[in-house]
Scaffold this active site. Sequence first.
Site, PDB file in Angstrom:
ATOM      1  N   LYS A  24       0.587  -1.366  -0.055  1.00 38.30           N
ATOM      2  CA  LYS A  24      -0.030  -0.017  -0.014  1.00 38.30           C
ATOM      3  C   LYS A  24       0.852   1.334  -0.017  1.00 38.30           C
ATOM      4  CE  LYS A  24      -3.093   0.232   3.591  1.00 38.30           C
ATOM      5  NZ  LYS A  24      -3.330   1.646   4.117  1.00 38.30           N
ATOM      6  N   ASP A 312       1.726  -0.310  12.655  1.00 39.15           N
ATOM      7  CA  ASP A 312       0.576  -0.940  12.104  1.00 39.15           C
ATOM      8  C   ASP A 312       0.206  -2.258  12.433  1.00 39.15           C
ATOM      9  OD1 ASP A 312       0.297   1.499  10.746  1.00 39.15           O
ATOM     10  OD2 ASP A 312       0.901   0.890   8.875  1.00 39.15           O
ATOM     11  N   LYS A 339      -4.852   6.640  14.622  1.00 44.95           N
ATOM     12  CA  LYS A 339      -4.944   5.780  13.408  1.00 44.95           C
ATOM     13  C   LYS A 339      -6.468   5.730  13.027  1.00 44.95           C
ATOM     14  CE  LYS A 339      -0.704   5.135  12.630  1.00 44.95           C
ATOM     15  NZ  LYS A 339      -0.134   5.737  11.353  1.00 44.95           N
TER      16      LYS A 339
HETATM   17  C1  S3P Z   1       2.517   5.158   6.315  1.00 45.13           C
HETATM   18  C2  S3P Z   1       2.953   5.479   7.300  1.00 45.13           C
HETATM   19  C3  S3P Z   1       2.688   5.362   8.613  1.00 45.13           C
HETATM   20  C4  S3P Z   1       1.646   4.105   8.738  1.00 45.13           C
HETATM   21  C5  S3P Z   1       0.471   4.031   7.484  1.00 45.13           C
HETATM   22  C6  S3P Z   1       1.272   4.259   6.170  1.00 45.13           C
HETATM   23  C7  S3P Z   1       3.069   5.518   4.844  1.00 45.13           C
HETATM   24  O1  S3P Z   1       1.892   6.285   9.243  1.00 45.13           O
HETATM   25  O2  S3P Z   1       1.058   4.029   9.797  1.00 45.13           O
HETATM   26  O3  S3P Z   1      -0.004   2.856   7.582  1.00 45.13           O
HETATM   27  O4  S3P Z   1       2.832   4.867   3.829  1.00 45.13           O
HETATM   28  O5  S3P Z   1       3.756   6.588   4.797  1.00 45.13           O
HETATM   29  P1  S3P Z   1       2.494   7.595  10.010  1.00 45.13           P
HETATM   30  O6  S3P Z   1       3.533   8.139   8.637  1.00 45.13           O
HETATM   31  O7  S3P Z   1       1.475   8.649  10.221  1.00 45.13           O
HETATM   32  O8  S3P Z   1       3.577   6.974  10.975  1.00 45.13           O
END
Ligand code: S3P
Length: 424
Positions: A24, A312, A339
Site C-alpha cells: 500500500k 500498524d 490511526k
Molecule cells: C504510512 C506511514 C505510517 C503508517 C501508515 C502508512 C505511509 O503512518 O502507519 O499506515 O505509507 O507513509 P505515519 O506516517 O503516520 O506513522
Amino acid sequence: MMARRVVTNPDSRLLASIQVPGDKSLSHRALIFAAISEGDSLITGLGSGEDVRRTIEAIRALGVLVDGPEIRSPGSSNWTEPSAPIDCGNSGTTMRLLAGVLSTSEVQATLVGDKSLSARPMNRLVAPLEALGGRITPSSGGTAPISVGGATDVQGTSFAIDIASAQIRSAFELAALAAPISSVIDSPPGFRDHTERWLIAAGLGEWSTATAFRVDPGTLAPARYDVPGDPSSAAYLWAVAAIHRGSEVLTPNISLNPGRLGFLQVLEEMGTEVEALVTGSIGGDPVGDVKVTGRTLRAVDVGGDLVASTLDELPLLAVVATFAEGITTVSNAEELRAKESDRIASTTAMIQALDGAIEPATDGFQVVGTGFLGGGEVDSLGDHRIAMAAAVAGLRADGPVEIVGAECAAVSWPAFYDTLEEMW
Ligand code: S3P
C-alpha cells in the site's frame, strides 16, 4: 451495510506459500511519483485495496490518465484543477501525501475523507508545509476537509518534526520538490524511508544524517515500478504461523524496507523462526521472501524506536501475545490513538471481547499470555487492522469469532478472508 464474517479454528497446522497484494505505501508513492512526472509511467503490482483506489481517483481528478498499469501525466505543473473535492475515503496516506504535493502547487483543491479520516489529525502537516511556503488550511478542529494549493511563494527550508511519521516526512519531501533551493526534514528514527530511497534513486536528495534528509528540487522522470507485496498484509499470515506451533508460511516478493520489519523482529524475539532473504530492490528499497515458522512463544517488550516500524501491526501483536508465555508490554505508542480507530481502545476491546487479558495504558497496553482466546463478537469499528487481527484470533480461538463490520478489510486486502479460508 455492515457485513459479518465468522472465523473458526481449523485445528490443524498451516503449510502455505502466499503472494500477498501489492504494498500500500509503495503503491501510493508510485502513483504520486508518476503523477508528478510528465509522460508515461508503468506500474505493475499495485495494491488491490480501496485506499490505493482512492489515490488512483485522486490523480485522475488532477488530469492524470490511469489505464491499468499505464499512467500518463501532464506533469505537476500542468495538472488541472479538480472540479469537486477529492475524496480520500479512509486513506490517511492519500490525504497526507497529496496535501504535501498540492500545498506547493498552483492547483487549488479540497481534500475530504470518510468519518474515520475526518477525525484524524491533519494540523501536524501545517507547520512543516507552511515553512516551505506551502498553502494548507485544515478545518477548525485541525482535521479534514483540508484546503490546499495555490502557492505563490515557495521557498527552501529546514524543518524537524517530533514524531517518526513517514506520512508527514513524505508530504514535506514531495512539497519541497517545487522549492527553488534544497530543503531538509528531520524526525525521530524508525520511519519507513520509501520516499527518501526513491528520491535518492531519482537523483533528487541525500541523507544529511541518519534521520535528516535533504530534498533537492527538480523534476521526476516517468518510471517503471514493480510494486512488491505488502509486509503489513503478510503480517497477518506470519501471525497465523506464529500462533500455530509447527506451521510454516512463505510470503514471496515482499517489501523489506527496514521501517516495515519491526513486527518480524518482534516475532523473532518472541521465539518464532524467521527467514528473510533479499532478492532484489525497487528504487533502492529492498524486496525479498519471508518464511515464518511457529515455535513456542515468549512475551516481549515493544517501545522506543521499535514502535514506529511496528505500529500498524500492534493490534495483531496483542493477539499473538495472548499465546506467548509472560506479559507483553507495548509502550511509547500513543500514536496508536491517531490511526483509523483509537487502536489502544479498539485493541483492548477486541481482546476483551474474546476473554483475553489486556490492560490499556495511555501510551500502549499490556497483554497477559494466558494461552487462551474464546469465541465472541468483535466490532471492527471500521478499522481494517482490527477486523483482520480479530480474524487471526478466530483461527486460534476456542469458539467462533464473529467480526462485525468485516468489510473494512477491503481497505488494504479485499480477498483477505477468502485467502484465510483457502490457505489451510
Ligand atoms: C504510512 C506511514 C505510517 C503508517 C501508515 C502508512 C505511509 O503512518 O502507519 O499506515 O505509507 O507513509 P505515519 O506516517 O503516520 O506513522
